[in-house]
Scaffold this motif. Sequence first.
Motif, PDB file in Angstrom:
ATOM      1  N   UNK A  88       0.835  -1.196   0.000  1.00  0.00           N
ATOM      2  CA  UNK A  88       0.000   0.000   0.000  1.00  0.00           C
ATOM      3  C   UNK A  88       0.870   1.246   0.000  1.00  0.00           C
ATOM      4  N   UNK A  89       1.929   1.216   0.785  1.00  0.00           N
ATOM      5  CA  UNK A  89       2.835   2.357   0.836  1.00  0.00           C
ATOM      6  C   UNK A  89       3.589   2.552  -0.474  1.00  0.00           C
ATOM      7  N   UNK A  90       3.939   1.461  -1.129  1.00  0.00           N
ATOM      8  CA  UNK A  90       4.593   1.557  -2.433  1.00  0.00           C
ATOM      9  C   UNK A  90       3.662   2.237  -3.433  1.00  0.00           C
ATOM     10  N   UNK A  91       2.375   1.889  -3.364  1.00  0.00           N
ATOM     11  CA  UNK A  91       1.387   2.513  -4.254  1.00  0.00           C
ATOM     12  C   UNK A  91       1.317   4.010  -3.983  1.00  0.00           C
ATOM     13  N   UNK A  92       1.255   4.375  -2.714  1.00  0.00           N
ATOM     14  CA  UNK A  92       1.166   5.794  -2.341  1.00  0.00           C
ATOM     15  C   UNK A  92       2.412   6.567  -2.766  1.00  0.00           C
ATOM     16  N   UNK A  93       3.579   6.002  -2.469  1.00  0.00           N
ATOM     17  CA  UNK A  93       4.838   6.684  -2.772  1.00  0.00           C
ATOM     18  C   UNK A  93       4.992   6.893  -4.275  1.00  0.00           C
ATOM     19  N   UNK A  94       4.682   5.863  -5.058  1.00  0.00           N
ATOM     20  CA  UNK A  94       4.785   5.992  -6.512  1.00  0.00           C
ATOM     21  C   UNK A  94       3.791   7.013  -7.052  1.00  0.00           C
ATOM     22  N   UNK A  95       2.586   7.015  -6.495  1.00  0.00           N
ATOM     23  CA  UNK A  95       1.590   8.004  -6.911  1.00  0.00           C
ATOM     24  C   UNK A  95       2.076   9.415  -6.601  1.00  0.00           C
ATOM     25  N   UNK A 122      -8.673   2.094  -0.096  1.00  0.00           N
ATOM     26  CA  UNK A 122      -7.604   3.059  -0.351  1.00  0.00           C
ATOM     27  C   UNK A 122      -6.819   2.684  -1.606  1.00  0.00           C
ATOM     28  N   UNK A 123      -6.547   1.379  -1.757  1.00  0.00           N
ATOM     29  CA  UNK A 123      -5.822   0.913  -2.941  1.00  0.00           C
ATOM     30  C   UNK A 123      -6.613   1.223  -4.212  1.00  0.00           C
ATOM     31  N   UNK A 124      -7.920   0.990  -4.165  1.00  0.00           N
ATOM     32  CA  UNK A 124      -8.768   1.303  -5.319  1.00  0.00           C
ATOM     33  C   UNK A 124      -8.770   2.797  -5.604  1.00  0.00           C
ATOM     34  N   UNK A 125      -8.768   3.579  -4.552  1.00  0.00           N
ATOM     35  CA  UNK A 125      -8.743   5.043  -4.684  1.00  0.00           C
ATOM     36  C   UNK A 125      -7.461   5.487  -5.381  1.00  0.00           C
ATOM     37  N   UNK A 126      -6.339   4.872  -5.029  1.00  0.00           N
ATOM     38  CA  UNK A 126      -5.069   5.213  -5.671  1.00  0.00           C
ATOM     39  C   UNK A 126      -5.100   4.836  -7.152  1.00  0.00           C
ATOM     40  N   UNK A 127      -5.711   3.694  -7.481  1.00  0.00           N
ATOM     41  CA  UNK A 127      -5.844   3.297  -8.884  1.00  0.00           C
ATOM     42  C   UNK A 127      -6.625   4.367  -9.649  1.00  0.00           C
ATOM     43  N   UNK A 128      -7.775   4.748  -9.094  1.00  0.00           N
ATOM     44  CA  UNK A 128      -8.602   5.766  -9.743  1.00  0.00           C
ATOM     45  C   UNK A 128      -7.878   7.095  -9.882  1.00  0.00           C
ATOM     46  N   UNK A 129      -7.213   7.509  -8.814  1.00  0.00           N
ATOM     47  CA  UNK A 129      -6.484   8.778  -8.832  1.00  0.00           C
ATOM     48  C   UNK A 129      -5.344   8.774  -9.845  1.00  0.00           C
ATOM     49  N   UNK A 130      -4.663   7.633  -9.944  1.00  0.00           N
ATOM     50  CA  UNK A 130      -3.539   7.526 -10.879  1.00  0.00           C
ATOM     51  C   UNK A 130      -4.018   7.699 -12.315  1.00  0.00           C
ATOM     52  N   UNK A 131      -5.137   7.061 -12.649  1.00  0.00           N
ATOM     53  CA  UNK A 131      -5.690   7.227 -13.993  1.00  0.00           C
ATOM     54  C   UNK A 131      -6.261   8.640 -14.184  1.00  0.00           C
ATOM     55  N   UNK A 132      -6.895   9.160 -13.140  1.00  0.00           N
ATOM     56  CA  UNK A 132      -7.509  10.489 -13.209  1.00  0.00           C
ATOM     57  C   UNK A 132      -6.462  11.554 -13.535  1.00  0.00           C
ATOM     58  N   UNK A 133      -5.284  11.435 -12.923  1.00  0.00           N
ATOM     59  CA  UNK A 133      -4.212  12.408 -13.155  1.00  0.00           C
ATOM     60  C   UNK A 133      -3.678  12.359 -14.588  1.00  0.00           C
ATOM     61  N   UNK A 134      -3.953  11.267 -15.278  1.00  0.00           N
ATOM     62  CA  UNK A 134      -3.441  11.103 -16.642  1.00  0.00           C
ATOM     63  C   UNK A 134      -4.501  11.347 -17.719  1.00  0.00           C
ATOM     64  N   UNK A 135      -5.694  11.774 -17.312  1.00  0.00           N
ATOM     65  CA  UNK A 135      -6.757  11.977 -18.285  1.00  0.00           C
ATOM     66  C   UNK A 135      -6.344  13.009 -19.334  1.00  0.00           C
ATOM     67  N   UNK A 146     -11.725   6.241 -19.170  1.00  0.00           N
ATOM     68  CA  UNK A 146     -12.597   5.085 -18.912  1.00  0.00           C
ATOM     69  C   UNK A 146     -12.094   4.298 -17.708  1.00  0.00           C
ATOM     70  N   UNK A 147     -10.784   4.115 -17.612  1.00  0.00           N
ATOM     71  CA  UNK A 147     -10.201   3.361 -16.499  1.00  0.00           C
ATOM     72  C   UNK A 147     -10.390   4.101 -15.178  1.00  0.00           C
ATOM     73  N   UNK A 148     -10.253   5.413 -15.213  1.00  0.00           N
ATOM     74  CA  UNK A 148     -10.463   6.207 -14.000  1.00  0.00           C
ATOM     75  C   UNK A 148     -11.907   6.075 -13.542  1.00  0.00           C
ATOM     76  N   UNK A 149     -12.852   6.227 -14.482  1.00  0.00           N
ATOM     77  CA  UNK A 149     -14.272   6.123 -14.149  1.00  0.00           C
ATOM     78  C   UNK A 149     -14.600   4.738 -13.606  1.00  0.00           C
ATOM     79  N   UNK A 150     -14.026   3.711 -14.207  1.00  0.00           N
ATOM     80  CA  UNK A 150     -14.282   2.334 -13.775  1.00  0.00           C
ATOM     81  C   UNK A 150     -13.786   2.097 -12.349  1.00  0.00           C
ATOM     82  N   UNK A 151     -12.600   2.610 -12.037  1.00  0.00           N
ATOM     83  CA  UNK A 151     -12.034   2.430 -10.690  1.00  0.00           C
ATOM     84  C   UNK A 151     -12.876   3.149  -9.646  1.00  0.00           C
ATOM     85  N   UNK A 152     -13.277   4.373  -9.933  1.00  0.00           N
ATOM     86  CA  UNK A 152     -14.095   5.131  -8.981  1.00  0.00           C
ATOM     87  C   UNK A 152     -15.487   4.491  -8.819  1.00  0.00           C
TER      88      UNK A 152
END
Length: 284
Positions: A88-95, A122-135, A146-152
């Motif tokens: 989880x921390x690796x996901x946060x740090x990379x984000x 929280x992990x799902x939130x990071x997935x959504x946020x990561x895609x959201x930042x790249x829209x 589409x991936x951001x919307x799907x994760x959220x």
Amino acid sequence: MNAHRKDRNRSAAALLKVALLTLSLGVAACSSSKDDLDDLALNDTPAEVLYNEGLALRAQGKLKQAGDKFEELDKLYPYSEFAKKSLVNMAYVNFSRGRYAEAVSAAQRFLTLYPGNEDAAYALYIVGQSYFRQMPDITRDQAVTEKAASAFQELLQRYPDSEYASDAEAKLRVAADQLAGKEMQVGRFYLEKRNYIAAINRFKVVVLRYQTTRHVEEALFRLTEAYYALGVVNEAQTAAAVLGHNFPDTQWYKDAYSLLSKGGYEPSENSGSWISKAFKGIKL
């Protein structure tokens, strides 16, 4: 004869040098690889200590070093309780470092290994946020959107009461609006080319999937236009009627009403139309 023998001797010597050099390089490579493995094997730092060191580095803003520490822990103590927390921390740090692909990878791995864990939301939130930042902007392919919307959407369905739900809902609206905007852009293009069937299919997506976005008003007007151009007057009347019922004070409705009036028609809803059915029970 002697010259020929000398050439053969020089060639043999050269080949021997090459062989020895290749052997030395191979031994060096093996030695280097072995040293790396030995370093890892010799690191007997307890998992808890590595984890706390990672947290301390993260708190100090040393995100790269923190990420390295969490990765080291994951390699040394895979599937341990601290490795689970490290993912989880690796996901946060990379984000946080803008390494979105790595953040998604770590978060999705966590979700695969520990789907019922308390940090899954929280992990799902990071997935959504990561895609959201790249829209990307509206003119480009919207696969990432589409991936951001799907994760959220998944986050809201699985964890509706999580602390991330409110922000996920807000960002889902933004993503949906962008996806609807892309459909409208393509639909308008087809409409200008008088490819009315293709245009209708795009506007239909907006009406069926993105009814709560700001684009639905225009989509209903464009459906009025496209159906009227095809001579499918009853569907054009229905689109205009639904537009007038839900958005009576908009310019889009005024334009739809004017278009039909020129042909001697007026908005009239056919309850059997897909347009009418699409809005049954929908509160806009």
